[in-house]
Design an enzyme around this catalytic site. Structure first.
Site, short mmCIF file in Angstrom:
data_model
loop_
_atom_site.label_atom_id
_atom_site.label_comp_id
_atom_site.label_asym_id
_atom_site.label_seq_id
_atom_site.Cartn_x
_atom_site.Cartn_y
_atom_site.Cartn_z
N ASN A 87 0.75 -0.77 0.28
CA ASN A 87 -0.29 0.22 -0.05
C ASN A 87 0.55 1.32 0.27
O ASN A 87 0.18 2.43 -0.54
CB ASN A 87 -1.17 -0.39 0.93
CG ASN A 87 -1.24 1.58 1.52
OD1 ASN A 87 -1.94 2.20 0.78
ND2 ASN A 87 -0.67 2.61 2.75
N TYR A 152 4.97 9.36 -10.47
CA TYR A 152 4.11 8.32 -9.88
C TYR A 152 3.06 7.52 -10.89
O TYR A 152 2.48 6.55 -11.00
CB TYR A 152 3.02 9.65 -8.60
CG TYR A 152 1.86 9.24 -8.18
CD1 TYR A 152 2.13 7.95 -7.05
CD2 TYR A 152 0.41 8.94 -8.27
CE1 TYR A 152 1.27 7.74 -6.24
CE2 TYR A 152 -0.50 8.69 -7.70
CZ TYR A 152 0.10 8.17 -6.40
OH TYR A 152 -1.14 7.38 -6.10
N ALA A 154 3.91 6.32 -14.00
CA ALA A 154 4.89 5.22 -14.21
C ALA A 154 4.48 4.30 -13.03
O ALA A 154 4.61 3.34 -13.06
CB ALA A 154 6.47 6.54 -14.96
P1 NAP Z 1 -0.44 8.40 2.68
O1 NAP Z 1 -1.68 9.38 3.52
O2 NAP Z 1 0.97 9.72 2.69
O3 NAP Z 1 0.67 7.69 4.04
C1 NAP Z 1 0.97 6.70 3.26
C2 NAP Z 1 1.55 5.81 3.97
O4 NAP Z 1 2.93 5.27 3.77
C3 NAP Z 1 2.10 5.87 5.22
O5 NAP Z 1 1.52 5.52 6.23
C4 NAP Z 1 3.84 6.13 5.29
O6 NAP Z 1 4.85 6.12 7.00
C5 NAP Z 1 4.40 5.46 4.24
N1 NAP Z 1 5.27 5.39 3.95
C6 NAP Z 1 5.52 6.81 3.02
N2 NAP Z 1 6.92 6.62 2.32
C7 NAP Z 1 7.40 5.01 2.90
C8 NAP Z 1 8.64 4.32 1.88
N3 NAP Z 1 9.91 4.89 2.38
N4 NAP Z 1 8.81 3.48 3.35
C9 NAP Z 1 7.60 2.46 4.37
N5 NAP Z 1 6.53 3.54 4.14
C10 NAP Z 1 6.68 4.22 3.72
O7 NAP Z 1 -0.68 7.92 2.08
P2 NAP Z 1 -2.62 7.58 1.34
O8 NAP Z 1 -3.37 8.52 0.63
O9 NAP Z 1 -3.39 6.28 2.40
O10 NAP Z 1 -1.90 6.24 0.24
C11 NAP Z 1 -2.14 5.28 0.19
C12 NAP Z 1 -1.64 4.71 -1.50
O11 NAP Z 1 -2.97 4.99 -2.05
C13 NAP Z 1 -0.45 5.17 -2.03
O12 NAP Z 1 0.17 3.67 -2.34
C14 NAP Z 1 -1.06 6.18 -2.71
O13 NAP Z 1 -0.50 6.27 -3.98
C15 NAP Z 1 -2.26 5.38 -2.92
N6 NAP Z 1 -3.34 6.05 -4.08
C16 NAP Z 1 -4.19 6.97 -3.18
C17 NAP Z 1 -4.95 7.84 -3.12
C18 NAP Z 1 -5.42 9.21 -2.42
O14 NAP Z 1 -6.84 9.70 -3.10
N7 NAP Z 1 -5.26 9.23 -1.53
C19 NAP Z 1 -5.23 7.81 -4.53
C20 NAP Z 1 -4.58 6.86 -5.22
C21 NAP Z 1 -3.51 5.96 -4.66
P3 NAP Z 1 5.29 6.69 6.94
O15 NAP Z 1 5.81 8.09 6.61
O16 NAP Z 1 5.70 6.42 8.46
O17 NAP Z 1 6.91 5.58 6.44
#
Ligand code: NAP
Length: 244
Positions: A87, A152, A154
């Site tokens: 995720n 992103y 890609a």
């Molecule tokens: P978020 O709130 O920014 O949370 C990101 C999570 O990833 C956090 O737990 C963060 O924890 C962890 N993380 C970030 N960099 C990391 C690293 N280098 N190593 C290990 N953990 C890492 O993101 P989210 O919105 O929940 O998104 C989750 C997924 O859904 C992502 O893949 C995102 O691309 C995808 N997504 C999100 C949306 C949206 O609208 N929110 C839409 C489409 C897809 P730490 O900072 O503690 O590492």
């Protein structure tokens, strides 16, 4: 989920946090990975307080060594991973013409190479067990494209390709590999949008609202369940209809 062991990356916040709660509520024992242990420990406490089992582990997806040592800790101290939710993801937005090499490589390293490396660490165990579920969290833009997010997009398009290839490689081992493609979801990642950007996005969503992390987690939980045994290589869109 019969006490199955699940590993969720990015479990400290947003969609990963919701996935951890949903899988734990469905009966899985959850290993929670991210960089910041304080936040992971808070999520673990939340899960244990509601009667679940959780194991927080520090993992930086940008580092192969960190991934390997975190996965080996999970295997030794918690058990063999049967469900993997890739995720965690980051954005470093900018137009391609001016994109810094670091912004390109950090996003690809974390979102795509990181997910592949975690997957590699757990695949053998799933193959030996003859059962496994891998769910990759991708994005609507991985299918549709998006200006200003070449790196992103890609990474997410690459993760969709990885999902389909792995699904074919692993099918004979009873390991399914699927993707969930969220649209715009209310998390820290989208909290940075300006009011104008939000309005423009809402205009493109037939259901006329931004989604909730729990709505993505429900799709992940389904694909990780026994009920989804005959689904593999699928991209399940959770996007309010913004891309069909
Ligand atoms: P978020 O709130 O920014 O949370 C990101 C999570 O990833 C956090 O737990 C963060 O924890 C962890 N993380 C970030 N960099 C990391 C690293 N280098 N190593 C290990 N953990 C890492 O993101 P989210 O919105 O929940 O998104 C989750 C997924 O859904 C992502 O893949 C995102 O691309 C995808 N997504 C999100 C949306 C949206 O609208 N929110 C839409 C489409 C897809 P730490 O900072 O503690 O590492």
């Amino acid at each position: 989920m019969n006490n199955r062991i699940a590993l969720i990356t990015g479990a400290s916040r947003g969609i990963g946090h919701a996935c951890a709660l949903a899988l734990a509520a469905a009966g899985a024992r959850v290993a929670l990975a991210a960089r910041h242990m304080d936040r992971l420990e808070a999520v673990a406490t939340e899960i244990c307080d509601s009667g679940g089992t959780a194991f927080p582990v520090e993992m930086d997806l940008a580092s192969r060594d960190s991934i390997k040592s975190a996965c080996s800790r999970v295997a030794k101290e918690f058990g063999a991973v049967e469900i993997l939710v890739n995720n965690a993801g980051i954005t470093r937005d900018g137009l391609a013409v001016r994109m810094k090499p670091d912004d390109w490589s950090q996003v690809l390293e974390t979102n795509l190479t990181g997910a592949f490396t975690v997957t590699q660490q757990v695949l053998l165990g799933m193959m030996r067990a003859g059962w496994g579920r891998i769910v990759n969290v991708v994005s609507v833009v991985g299918e549709a494209g998006n200006p200003g997010q070449a790196n992103y997009v890609a990474s997410k398009a690459g993760l969709i390709g990885l999902t389909k290839s792995l699904a074919q490689e692993m099918a004979s081992r009873n390991v399914t590999v699927n993707a969930v493609a969220p649209g715009f979801i209310e998390t820290d990642m989208t909290a940075v949008l300006t009011p104008e950007q939000r309005e423009r996005i809402l205009g493109a969503i037939p259901l006329k609202r931004i989604g909730r992390p729990e709505e993505v987690a429900a799709a992940v939980r389904f694909l990780a369940s026994d009920e989804a045994a005959y689904i593999t290589g699928h991209v399940l869109r959770v996007n309010g209809g913004m891309y069909m």
